[in-house]
Structure formats: C-alpha cells, structure tokens
Write a protein that holds these residues in place. Structure first.
Motif, mmCIF file in Angstrom:
data_model
loop_
_atom_site.group_PDB
_atom_site.id
_atom_site.type_symbol
_atom_site.label_atom_id
_atom_site.label_comp_id
_atom_site.label_asym_id
_atom_site.label_seq_id
_atom_site.Cartn_x
_atom_site.Cartn_y
_atom_site.Cartn_z
ATOM 1 N N GLY A 58 0.869 -1.239 0.024
ATOM 2 C CA GLY A 58 0.000 0.257 -0.075
ATOM 3 C C GLY A 58 0.856 1.320 -0.017
ATOM 4 N N GLY A 59 1.998 1.199 0.111
ATOM 5 C CA GLY A 59 3.090 2.193 0.338
ATOM 6 C C GLY A 59 4.374 1.695 0.576
ATOM 7 N N GLN A 60 5.168 2.768 1.239
ATOM 8 C CA GLN A 60 6.866 2.174 1.176
ATOM 9 C C GLN A 60 6.815 1.893 2.584
ATOM 10 O OE1 GLN A 60 8.763 5.990 0.335
ATOM 11 N NE2 GLN A 60 9.163 6.494 2.414
ATOM 12 N N PHE A 116 -0.853 -10.482 -2.473
ATOM 13 C CA PHE A 116 -0.407 -9.049 -2.483
ATOM 14 C C PHE A 116 -1.584 -8.334 -2.046
ATOM 15 C CE2 PHE A 116 3.514 -9.440 -5.281
ATOM 16 C CZ PHE A 116 3.499 -10.928 -5.196
ATOM 17 N N ALA A 142 -2.501 -4.205 -1.978
ATOM 18 C CA ALA A 142 -2.186 -2.983 -1.903
ATOM 19 C C ALA A 142 -2.912 -1.995 -0.898
ATOM 20 C CB ALA A 142 -2.763 -2.646 -3.403
ATOM 21 N N GLU A 166 12.899 7.353 -5.542
ATOM 22 C CA GLU A 166 12.321 6.813 -6.503
ATOM 23 C C GLU A 166 12.202 5.332 -6.736
ATOM 24 O OE1 GLU A 166 14.507 9.051 -6.519
ATOM 25 O OE2 GLU A 166 14.244 10.763 -7.861
ATOM 26 N N THR A 168 9.341 3.846 -4.281
ATOM 27 C CA THR A 168 8.180 3.944 -4.790
ATOM 28 C C THR A 168 7.899 3.092 -6.008
ATOM 29 O OG1 THR A 168 8.095 6.288 -4.349
ATOM 30 C CG2 THR A 168 6.478 5.583 -5.868
ATOM 31 N N TRP A 190 7.063 -0.349 -4.760
ATOM 32 C CA TRP A 190 5.650 -0.788 -4.258
ATOM 33 C C TRP A 190 4.763 -0.732 -5.289
ATOM 34 C CZ3 TRP A 190 2.405 3.050 -3.936
ATOM 35 C CH2 TRP A 190 2.700 4.300 -3.617
ATOM 36 N N ASN A 191 5.062 0.185 -6.373
ATOM 37 C CA ASN A 191 4.277 0.142 -7.709
ATOM 38 C C ASN A 191 4.374 -1.209 -8.271
ATOM 39 O OD1 ASN A 191 2.650 2.883 -7.953
ATOM 40 N ND2 ASN A 191 4.502 3.651 -7.315
ATOM 41 N N GLN A 206 2.261 -3.736 -6.656
ATOM 42 C CA GLN A 206 0.766 -3.557 -6.795
ATOM 43 C C GLN A 206 0.455 -3.805 -8.043
ATOM 44 O OE1 GLN A 206 -0.081 0.851 -6.244
ATOM 45 N NE2 GLN A 206 -0.144 0.416 -3.895
ATOM 46 N N ALA A 207 1.313 -3.718 -9.206
ATOM 47 C CA ALA A 207 0.969 -4.164 -10.511
ATOM 48 C C ALA A 207 0.868 -5.506 -10.712
ATOM 49 C CB ALA A 207 2.194 -3.280 -11.699
ATOM 50 N N SER A 224 -2.039 -7.173 -9.164
ATOM 51 C CA SER A 224 -3.260 -6.998 -9.641
ATOM 52 C C SER A 224 -3.605 -7.731 -11.136
ATOM 53 C CB SER A 224 -3.625 -5.443 -10.017
ATOM 54 O OG SER A 224 -2.694 -5.002 -10.932
ATOM 55 N N TRP A 282 9.105 -1.092 -13.892
ATOM 56 C CA TRP A 282 9.337 -0.384 -12.610
ATOM 57 C C TRP A 282 10.987 -0.371 -12.393
ATOM 58 C CZ3 TRP A 282 6.037 3.217 -11.369
ATOM 59 C CH2 TRP A 282 4.823 2.929 -11.829
ATOM 60 N N ASP A 291 -10.471 -6.452 -0.790
ATOM 61 C CA ASP A 291 -9.336 -5.595 -0.360
ATOM 62 C C ASP A 291 -9.820 -4.318 -1.023
ATOM 63 O OD1 ASP A 291 -7.276 -4.206 0.515
ATOM 64 O OD2 ASP A 291 -5.896 -5.286 -0.434
ATOM 65 N N LEU A 306 -9.589 -1.021 -0.383
ATOM 66 C CA LEU A 306 -8.725 0.021 -0.969
ATOM 67 C C LEU A 306 -7.389 -0.375 -1.792
ATOM 68 C CD1 LEU A 306 -8.972 1.791 2.682
ATOM 69 C CD2 LEU A 306 -9.891 2.626 0.471
ATOM 70 N N GLY A 307 -7.296 -1.731 -1.778
ATOM 71 C CA GLY A 307 -6.237 -2.398 -2.273
ATOM 72 C C GLY A 307 -6.577 -2.681 -3.653
ATOM 73 N N GLU A 346 -7.932 -1.964 -7.566
ATOM 74 C CA GLU A 346 -8.195 -0.706 -8.380
ATOM 75 C C GLU A 346 -9.752 -0.617 -8.823
ATOM 76 O OE1 GLU A 346 -5.765 -0.800 -12.008
ATOM 77 O OE2 GLU A 346 -4.688 -2.542 -11.325
ATOM 78 N N THR A 358 -4.584 5.300 0.738
ATOM 79 C CA THR A 358 -3.952 4.441 -0.743
ATOM 80 C C THR A 358 -2.525 4.905 -1.031
ATOM 81 O OG1 THR A 358 -5.070 6.069 -1.966
ATOM 82 C CG2 THR A 358 -6.456 4.261 -1.154
ATOM 83 N N SER A 359 -1.954 6.120 -0.534
ATOM 84 C CA SER A 359 -0.957 6.778 -1.196
ATOM 85 C C SER A 359 -0.789 6.659 -2.738
ATOM 86 C CB SER A 359 0.533 5.847 -0.862
ATOM 87 O OG SER A 359 0.471 6.148 0.447
ATOM 88 N N PRO A 404 -4.093 1.471 -5.711
ATOM 89 C CA PRO A 404 -3.082 0.676 -6.217
ATOM 90 C C PRO A 404 -2.997 1.135 -8.124
ATOM 91 C CG PRO A 404 -5.040 -0.252 -5.967
ATOM 92 C CD PRO A 404 -5.295 0.890 -5.315
ATOM 93 N N ASN A 405 -1.694 0.972 -8.377
ATOM 94 C CA ASN A 405 -1.371 1.515 -9.861
ATOM 95 C C ASN A 405 -2.043 2.632 -10.088
ATOM 96 O OD1 ASN A 405 -0.299 -1.146 -10.341
ATOM 97 N ND2 ASN A 405 -2.112 -2.361 -10.829
ATOM 98 N N TYR A 409 3.768 14.491 -3.722
ATOM 99 C CA TYR A 409 4.888 13.275 -4.159
ATOM 100 C C TYR A 409 6.144 13.702 -4.671
ATOM 101 C CZ TYR A 409 6.896 9.361 -5.960
ATOM 102 O OH TYR A 409 7.806 8.436 -6.538
ATOM 103 N N LEU A 422 9.899 13.325 -3.702
ATOM 104 C CA LEU A 422 11.261 13.287 -4.730
ATOM 105 C C LEU A 422 12.119 14.719 -4.605
ATOM 106 C CD1 LEU A 422 9.597 11.634 -7.940
ATOM 107 C CD2 LEU A 422 10.811 10.606 -5.978
#
Lengths: 452, 303
Positions: A222-224, A272, A274, A420, A423, A426-427, A430-431, A434, A445, B162, B164-165, B167, B250-251, B254-255, B267, B272
């Motif tokens: 869900g995040g880092q 997994f 997210a 970077e 991020t 975890w992206n 998530q991919a 899903s 990524w 899930d 919130l997890g 999409e 959710t930051s 997802p995706n 962000y 960054l």
C-alpha cells in the motif's frame, strides 16, 4: 491615493520583516559561546565542562530515542559532562521528512539529526547539507565498528555523513503456536531461526494454509512503510539482489527476482495486498489475522502489543518466533543502522559541540546507555575501552535475536535515486498483485527506478 | 464665512486622512499575513515552476517551460488529472443534491429535530480528518473490516475484498468517504438558506394555486441560488484538493488508480524533492480551479 497608501504600508511592513530576517541571519556566528574541546580532542574522550552552548537534536523514533523520558536522562548526563545543552525534537516517520526538509529550505535545520544512512548519507549528505565527520573516525574506530555499518556511512568522495551508534537486522516472524498446530515447525530450525530450505518454506506456508484455511502472509504494498520486508523476501527466495554491489544500479529485474515474485504470486497462502503497509501487516499479525509477518525486527519482538499480553506474544497469547528470510544460502537480512549526522549550518561552534555530542554518545563510557536506550545492538564491540558486547547479557530476547546479526546483508539503501526506487518497488508489487505479467511489471518499474 | 468654510473643509480632510490611516493600520496585520502567506508563496510557486528547483545547496537552474512540457508528457499526471476530474464530477453534484434533499427534509421537522440532524450531519466536518480516515480504513479492511464482515455474513460476498487495495473499488471508496465529510457544511448552509426564503412569497404562490414542487422551483430555488453557487464553488475546490484521504489511505495506489493532482504534487515536491516540477503542477491546478470557478460564477449569475 488609498491604493498608494495601502501599497506603501504593505511595502514598509514587508521590508521591515525582511530587515528582521536579515538581522537574524547576520548575527555573527561568533556570538555563540565556543566549545573548548576541538574535534581532535573530542575523539579522545568526552569534553570537559565548557561554556554553555546550545545545540538542537532532531530524532526519529529509533527505539527509546523516540521516548522523551529516556532521552531527557541521556541529555542531562551529557550536559553535566560537557556543559552543552541539547534541545531535542521528536520526529515521526510519517511527517518527519517533510519537517526536516521544510527546515532545510527555511534555513533552520537542526544541528544534529539521528537517523540512518538512507537519509543522512544518500539524501542530505549527497546534497552537500551535512558536515563531513571523517575527523571523528580514527583507525581504532575503524577497527571497532562493524564494517558493514561503517561502510554505509560513507558518502561520495569518502566523506562520512553518519556516525553510527546502533544497528539491527530486519527479519520476518511466524505465529509459532499456529505453525506447531499445523505441523509446520518441521520445516524450520527454531534454534538458528532459519528455514531448512526455500522448498521447506513453501511447504510450511502450504501446511498452515491448509490448517487455517485463510491467508498466511501478505506481500503488503500500500506504500513504502516497512517495504524492507517485501524486498528481503523476494531477494532471499532465489538469491537475487536489490542493487549491484557498487550501489549504482537497481537489479531487481533479474531472473532470480522475477522467479521469486512469480512463486509468491502462485502461492495460495500468500496474497499481494495493496491496501496495507508494513505497520498494518504487523497489526494483523499481532491480531492473528495473518500467521506470518515480513516486516519484523527486535523492536516488534520486544514491544508488548496493544493487548499487553507480553513480549513475543500475539493478542491471543500465541507465541511469536522471529525468523530469517528463507534462503538456500546464508540469508541476507536488511540492516537498520542508526546514528548521528550534523547539518552544516555554518556555525563552527555548534558543529564542534555537535561533534562532542556524537563522540560522547557513540564512543565513550556513556555509549552503553545510549545503545540501551535505542533497544538495538551496538555497532561496535568496545567504546573507549568500555566493553559493549555484553550489554544485553541480562536480556534473553536480545541475546537470542543477536543470532541474526551475522546475517546482516549489504546496506544498499544508499544507492542513488533511493526515493524513486522505493516508490517504483511498491508500485511494481501493486501491478504484479493486480495480475499484470510479472516479468513485464518488473522490467517497467525497474527501469523507472534506474531513471530510464 | 468663506474662511470658516475653508477651515471646516481642512478639518474634514484631516479627519478623513486620520480615519484612513487608522483603517489601514487595522488592516495591517491581515495585510502582512496575506502578503507573507498567500501572495508571496503564490508568486514563488509560479516563479519556481520555471526552475529545476531541488532541495540542495546548488542554485536552481532556469529551465523555462521544461517542467510544463514534462508534465504534459507525464502519464501519471494525466491519470491524476483524470481521477481528480472523476472525483469532482461525482462528488460535487451528489453533494449538492444530497445536501439540498436532506436540508429540505429536515427543515420541515420540529426545531429540535432540525437541530439534531444538523449536528449529526455536521459531525464529520468537525471531527479530525485523520480520525475519520482511520475509522473508514478499518471499515474497509480486508481482514477485519465491518463491510466485508457484513457482506460475507449476508451472502453478498464470496470472500473478503481488499476494497482500498483493488483498483476496481479504491477510487469509489475514496469518493464515498469524501462525500460523508463534504455534505455537513452544505446541509447547514441550505437549512439556513431555506429558513431565509421569504415566506410571504411562498404563501402567496400557494394561495394562487402553486403546487409544492412549483413553489420550490419557482420561489425557493431562485432565492437559494447564491448559496448554491457558494456550495458549488467550495465543493469543487475541496474535491480538487482532495489530499488527506489519499495520503492516509492509498498513497495514490493501487496502480495510480487513486492518484490525484494534489497527491502527485505532494509526492514530487516532498518525496522526490522536485519542487519546480511540483509547483508547475500546482500552477496548472490553480488555473483549472480558477477557470471552473469562473464558469460556475458566470452560470450562477446568469441564472
């Protein structure tokens, strides 16, 4: 006319404020009392009481260093020994970075900051904001400090941006009571806290899943927060790495890592998620919703959970067993290395006072207390002759956890583009979670992480 | 006589000048804060958007419109913009219609009941957004959330979701939470607006045979237009600036399915450290909000 007067008044006020700012900034650095002990002297022993100098320390919640009562006692001892007063501010990991960065931009960064190399070295150090602490490290220090911990404190050009104090190894944990009931303890070695093999790890997950009928572990993304756990499980399963040895490139698109991720996707007992981050995973593990946690370290093992059932127990009283990550070689655990860095605020007196503080906390007879306050392990065996190897002799859990410390792996969090890359990691998870093709998601990524 | 007139005139002028000075002095504290915390940051936002501004000791490099060019080629920016527009397009009309419906219903109730419902609907507004979000996070939890528990116990769900997890559901969940925290203020405003409608006009219309529906649309609704316009503008702005929910739940995942422009600005700027790029996005967001608000005002005034 009215507009003119309004403009003039606004201008006067703004200029007045600017003048105030200039006055503050132009206050000569020499106004601050100078600390008697120069850097070289400071390396020998804590400085003798000097004229009162005030410095500021901002600390992230590193064990007891996030606890005001504990830190106040340490600061009182330090002030009594050196005459230097330390004002402490406590940061959290949610907003701490924002607060520090805002302070840096506003020219009001603290003198001292306590955190790990990913911030002190790879971030603020790399940006030229930190003082080089090379003069605090002599040959004796090099010999005494854990090499992996010390190496992580070096920035480009050999500058030292962090003086390490404590370290730990991040690990995973299982619900021993449930594993026992599922007859899954046969797949691991309780004595060494390691899995017999990667194959046995999968067998254990399958056994617990068959026994409970519910999700065993979670690849949280869900995040880092707590992402070292997901990195470690993926890297260890097939012997992959997160970066190359030189810390110049992210290598998590290797065939080993892709295979490990595919195995996690294919495992029925692991999903997994997210919707959760590391902190949530720990909570669900404590609550018995999950029987395996990938985000774990000694702090979790020692901390009584919210039900206050005691250290090393879930809320229902099940026994928690901390484990190294599954690997067919020696597990490579992500390290947590924490210490102090000094922001270069241009005030030599305060920089010297901050160096005195660092030597006092990290390399003196007071170091044992500073380490114990953190609830982690000292990065060195001795400090100015004081033996630190036995400071946890009276703590059974700490002693047991010490078995994991030799498995401390490469501290790759200092690789360029770390923010970077985290991020992107975890992206990517998530991919993958899903349903995206693992190899494609990883390649995409990882390229982002490498700035391509 | 002439001298006396001149004397009075001078005195008056002096008084006026004194009054003006006093007025400006009273305005001064606000003026200072306005300049320091509104105008100056706005100027710096636009100014910095033309620089490769990063945190560090090195000087920022002027890069012209490069940040703007980059963001128009950034798929996550477009995803964030699209998600933001979905949030606005769903939440603004729903908030307005729901608020108006609730306000119409509760104004017909006894005074005590009206007050009670006003308090109930306003509670999420005065409750801290973090607390509200934490409660919702628990409700949506995959493992022990009440929504999954109810869904599975009633046979509506085969297995826990899930929320919130995933999409497919995450953005809808965010919009739902946003709605619960957004309707409080519009309801209170509509209740006040309905109270302020000229009753004599309504009664006259009813005497002339107007139905309740006709009385509402022909008499009450036009008188509530300024309130509606205000609600539309603030709800639009709040929806565009949806940040805390995303940050806490959710930051953006997802995706990137819940990525919004506000979160993407945060962000880039604070994770960054790409201040210039983040500010360029901020400028675009401000322009979009200004444009939409202007359209809303224009349409509202015409009506």
């Amino acid at each position: 006319m009215k507009k003119l007067i309004a403009m003039l008044l606004a201008l006067v006020m703004v200029l007045g404020l600017c003048a105030c700012t200039v006055t503050n900034n132009s206050t000569p650095a020499t106004d601050a009392p100078v600390v008697d002990a120069p850097a070289d002297d400071a390396t020998e022993a804590p400085a003798a009481p000097a004229a009162t100098t005030e410095i500021t320390l901002w600390t992230y919640p590193i064990g007891g260093w996030g606890n005001q009562e504990t830190v106040d006692a340490l600061m009182a001892d330090f002030e009594a020994a050196t005459g230097i007063k330390v004002t402490v501010e406590y940061l959290d990991y949610t907003n701490g970075d924002d607060k520090v960065n805002t302070a840096i931009e506003g020219g009001s960064a603290p003198d001292l900051i306590m955190e790990g190399p990913e911030r002190l070295v790879a971030n603020w150090g790399a940006k030229g904001l930190m003082v080089d602490l090379s003069d605090l490290i002599d040959d004796t220090d090099v010999a005494e400090i854990n090499p992996a911990a010390l190496n992580a404190c070096y920035g480009e050009g050999g500058a030292v941006y962090e003086y390490p104090l404590v370290m730990t190894a991040h690990c995973m944990a299982i619900n021993k009571t449930v594993f026992e009931a599922a007859d899954a303890l046969q797949y691991l070695n309780e004595e060494t806290h390691t899995w017999n093999s990667v194959e046995d790890f999968w067998k254990a997950v399958d056994a617990v899943y068959a026994y409970t009928g519910s999700q065993v572990g979670s690849v949280f993304c869900g995040g880092q927060g707590g992402d070292q756990g997901t990195r470690a499980i993926v890297n260890n399963l097939n012997g992959g790495t997160f970066t190359n040895a030189e810390h110049t490139e992210y290598t998590w698109d290797s065939a080993e890592n892709v295979a490990a991720l595919q195995a996690l996707v294919d495992c029925e007992g692991i999903e997994f998620d997210a919707g959760i981050v590391g902190g949530d995973e720990i909570a669900y593990f404590y609550q018995g919703q999950l029987n395996m946690a990938f985000c774990w370290n000694i702090a979790q093992q020692l901390n009584p959970n919210t039900a206050d059932t005691g250290a090393g127990l879930t809320v229902s009283g099940d026994e928690i067993l901390f484990m190294a990550f599954p690997s067919d070689a020696t597990p490579q655990l992500c390290g947590g290395i924490w210490g102090f860095g000094i922001f270069d605020n241009g005030d030599e007196a305060k920089i010297e006072a901050a160096k005195t503080f660092i030597k006092y906390m990290c390399d003196s007879e007071a170091t044992a207390d500073a380490v114990k306050a953190a609830n982690y392990f000292a990065v060195r065996d001795t400090a100015e002759g004081a033996d630190l190897s036995g400071i946890w002799a009276d703590n059974e859990i700490m002693n047991e956890y010490n078995k994991l410390m030799p498995m401390l792996g490469d501290y790759y969090q200092v690789t360029t583009g770390w923010a970077e890359a985290r991020t992107a990691w975890w992206n990517m998870l998530q991919a993958v979670g899903s349903g995206e093709d693992v190899a494609t998601a990883v390649a995409t990524w990882a390229a982002t992480a490498n700035g391509q | 006589m002439a001298n006396k007139t001149v004397k009075v005139s001078k005195t008056t002028r002096r008084l006026v000048v004194h009054e003006n000075i006093a007025a400006y002095l009273f305005m001064l504290p606000f003026l200072v804060f306005f300049v320091m915390f509104v105008l100056y940051p706005m100027f710096m936002c636009v100014y910095t958007s033309f620089f490769d501004a990063n945190m560090g000791v090195a000087d920022d490099v002027f890069i012209g419109f490069d940040n703007y060019k980059e963001l128009f080629n950034d798929p996550i920016f477009w995803k964030g913009l699209w998600n933001t527009l979905i949030i606005v397009l769903v939440s603004v009309p729903v908030t307005c219609v729901f608020s108006l419906w609730v306000a119409s219903a509760i104004t017909k109730m006894p005074v005590a009941a009206t007050s009670a419902f006003r308090c109930i609907f306003y509670l999420p507004v005065v409750t801290g957004s973090v607390a509200v979000t934490v409660v919702w996070k628990w409700m949506f939890s995959k493992f022990n959330g009440i929504i999954n528990a109810m869904g599975t116990s009633m046979g509506l769900l085969d297995k826990n979701i899930d929320w919130l997890g995933d999409e497919r559901f995450a953005l809808a969940c965010i919009i739902l939470i946003l709605l619960t925290t957004s309707v409080g203020q519009p309801i209170v405003l509509y209740v006040s607006a309905l109270d302020n409608v000229d009753k004599s006009l309504v009664e006259a219309a009813e005497v002339d045979g107007a139905t309740p529906k006709q009385a509402f649309w022909k008499i009450k609704w036009p008188q509530m237009m300024p309130t509606t316009l205000y609600i539309l503008v603030i709800t639009t702005i709040n929806s565009f600036q949806c940040f805390a929910l995303i940050q806490l739940l959710t930051s953006g995942g997802p995706n990137n399915s819940t990525m919004t422009i506000m979160y993407y600005i945060y962000y880039n700027a604070f994770k960054l450290y790409r201040y210039g790029y983040g500010n360029a996005m901020g400028v675009i967001l401000a322009l979009i909000i200004a444009l939409l608000s202007a359209v809303q005002f224009k349409v509202g005034q015409e009506k």
